[in-house]
Design a protein around this motif. Structure first.
Motif, PDB file in Angstrom:
ATOM      1  N   THR A   1     -25.405  -8.941   2.066  1.00 48.28           N
ATOM      2  CA  THR A   1     -26.234  -7.739   2.021  1.00 48.28           C
ATOM      3  C   THR A   1     -27.413  -7.852   2.987  1.00 48.28           C
ATOM      4  O   THR A   1     -27.781  -6.881   3.651  1.00 48.28           O
ATOM      5  CB  THR A   1     -26.703  -7.465   0.576  1.00 48.28           C
ATOM      6  OG1 THR A   1     -25.528  -7.316  -0.237  1.00 48.28           O
ATOM      7  CG2 THR A   1     -27.539  -6.213   0.460  1.00 48.28           C
TER       8      THR A   1
ATOM      9  N   GLU B   1     -17.521  -5.189   2.409  1.00 47.65           N
ATOM     10  CA  GLU B   1     -17.676  -4.511   1.108  1.00 47.65           C
ATOM     11  C   GLU B   1     -16.321  -4.451   0.385  1.00 47.65           C
ATOM     12  O   GLU B   1     -16.252  -4.638  -0.829  1.00 47.65           O
ATOM     13  CB  GLU B   1     -18.229  -3.086   1.284  1.00 47.65           C
ATOM     14  CG  GLU B   1     -19.551  -2.970   2.026  1.00 47.65           C
ATOM     15  CD  GLU B   1     -20.754  -3.473   1.267  1.00 47.65           C
ATOM     16  OE1 GLU B   1     -20.605  -4.223   0.281  1.00 47.65           O
ATOM     17  OE2 GLU B   1     -21.883  -3.130   1.682  1.00 47.65           O
TER      18      GLU B   1
ATOM     19  N   HIS C   1     -22.610 -12.384  -1.892  1.00 50.42           N
ATOM     20  CA  HIS C   1     -22.813 -10.996  -1.481  1.00 50.42           C
ATOM     21  C   HIS C   1     -24.278 -10.679  -1.179  1.00 50.42           C
ATOM     22  O   HIS C   1     -24.571  -9.788  -0.381  1.00 50.42           O
ATOM     23  CB  HIS C   1     -22.249 -10.012  -2.510  1.00 50.42           C
ATOM     24  CG  HIS C   1     -22.067  -8.648  -1.911  1.00 50.42           C
ATOM     25  ND1 HIS C   1     -21.378  -8.439  -0.746  1.00 50.42           N
ATOM     26  CD2 HIS C   1     -22.537  -7.431  -2.261  1.00 50.42           C
ATOM     27  CE1 HIS C   1     -21.414  -7.160  -0.424  1.00 50.42           C
ATOM     28  NE2 HIS C   1     -22.118  -6.521  -1.325  1.00 50.42           N
TER      29      HIS C   1
ATOM     30  N   GLU D   1     -20.123  -1.219  -5.066  1.00 49.84           N
ATOM     31  CA  GLU D   1     -19.254  -1.489  -3.913  1.00 49.84           C
ATOM     32  C   GLU D   1     -18.432  -0.248  -3.543  1.00 49.84           C
ATOM     33  O   GLU D   1     -18.279   0.061  -2.370  1.00 49.84           O
ATOM     34  CB  GLU D   1     -18.325  -2.675  -4.189  1.00 49.84           C
ATOM     35  CG  GLU D   1     -19.036  -4.009  -4.274  1.00 49.84           C
ATOM     36  CD  GLU D   1     -20.064  -4.222  -3.172  1.00 49.84           C
ATOM     37  OE1 GLU D   1     -19.754  -3.954  -1.999  1.00 49.84           O
ATOM     38  OE2 GLU D   1     -21.196  -4.611  -3.483  1.00 49.84           O
TER      39      GLU D   1
ATOM     40  N   GLU E   1     -20.572   2.090  -1.739  1.00 47.76           N
ATOM     41  CA  GLU E   1     -20.840   1.615  -0.376  1.00 47.76           C
ATOM     42  C   GLU E   1     -19.612   1.796   0.516  1.00 47.76           C
ATOM     43  O   GLU E   1     -19.728   2.180   1.683  1.00 47.76           O
ATOM     44  CB  GLU E   1     -21.261   0.145  -0.407  1.00 47.76           C
ATOM     45  CG  GLU E   1     -22.642  -0.053  -1.017  1.00 47.76           C
ATOM     46  CD  GLU E   1     -23.039  -1.508  -1.119  1.00 47.76           C
ATOM     47  OE1 GLU E   1     -24.237  -1.787  -1.087  1.00 47.76           O
ATOM     48  OE2 GLU E   1     -22.151  -2.382  -1.243  1.00 47.76           O
TER      49      GLU E   1
HETATM   50 FE   FE2 Z   1     -22.222  -4.395  -1.024  1.00 50.95          FE
END
Ligand code: FE2
Length: 183
Positions: free
Chosen positions: A66, A157, A62, A124, A127
């Motif tokens: 990102t 995500e 991740h 998450e 997001e």
């Molecule tokens: Fe994320």
């Protein structure tokens, strides 16, 4: 004569308050740019504090995603004719702070891993909510390129959130619960 009814609790708008959806879209993009950039050191710290190889792998993956999300946001700004800009996202600042507190309040190992998953999932979910809103704004504003870029990030995500749930359910939460029994 016009009657002015003053309602209690109505927040007075600032002089630079958003006038329309485009202003909201741009303001939200700036906050997300700050939020994603802040997640780079936060994810590195979470990875250092994680013990489960599965969790470490998911966090590292991740982190790479990102970095891509940051690039995608730069491209999103570009697609709407703006320069990439950031504004502090107080929600993400709080979520990152909460994660740090949680790490200091858990022993290294399964329990901290369970806490890291919980904190990461809160991030998450935040997001997902924000990119979902940004996506809807882009659709309404007819910003097709931005819509496409945001949809890609939103899908990633959601995927990492599902992956974290799977890791938690497969072993970490069970192992952390076993530690409860040892007391
Ligand atoms: Fe994320």
């Amino acid at each position: 004569m016009e009657t002015i009814i003053k309602k209690q609790g109505i927040v007075k708008a600032k002089s630079n308050a958003a006038q329309g959806l485009r202003d909201l879209f741009e303001a939200e993009l700036k906050e997300m740019f700050w939020a994603e950039k802040s997640m780079i050191p936060a994810l590195k710290k979470m990875t250092k504090n994680a013990s489960s190889p599965e969790l470490i792998r998911a966090l590292k993956k991740h982190l790479t995603e990102t970095e891509e999300h940051i690039t995608r946001l730069e491209r999103t700004f570009d697609s709407i004719g703006n320069k990439a800009d950031e504004k502090k996202c107080k929600a993400m600042e709080g979520l990152i702070k909460e994660c740090e507190i949680m790490m200091s309040e858990t022993e290294l190992g399964d329990v901290r891993d369970a806490g890291i998953i919980a904190a990461a999932q809160k991030v998450e979910h935040y997001e997902i909510a924000t990119y979902g809103t940004l996506h809807a704004y882009a659709v309404t504003l007819g910003e097709e390129k931005a819509e496409e870029l945001i949809a890609m990030t939103l899908a990633e995500e959601k995927k990492v959130d599902a992956a974290l749930t799977k890791i938690a359910l497969s072993n970490i939460n069970i192992d952390a619960a076993d530690l409860d029994d040892e007391w």
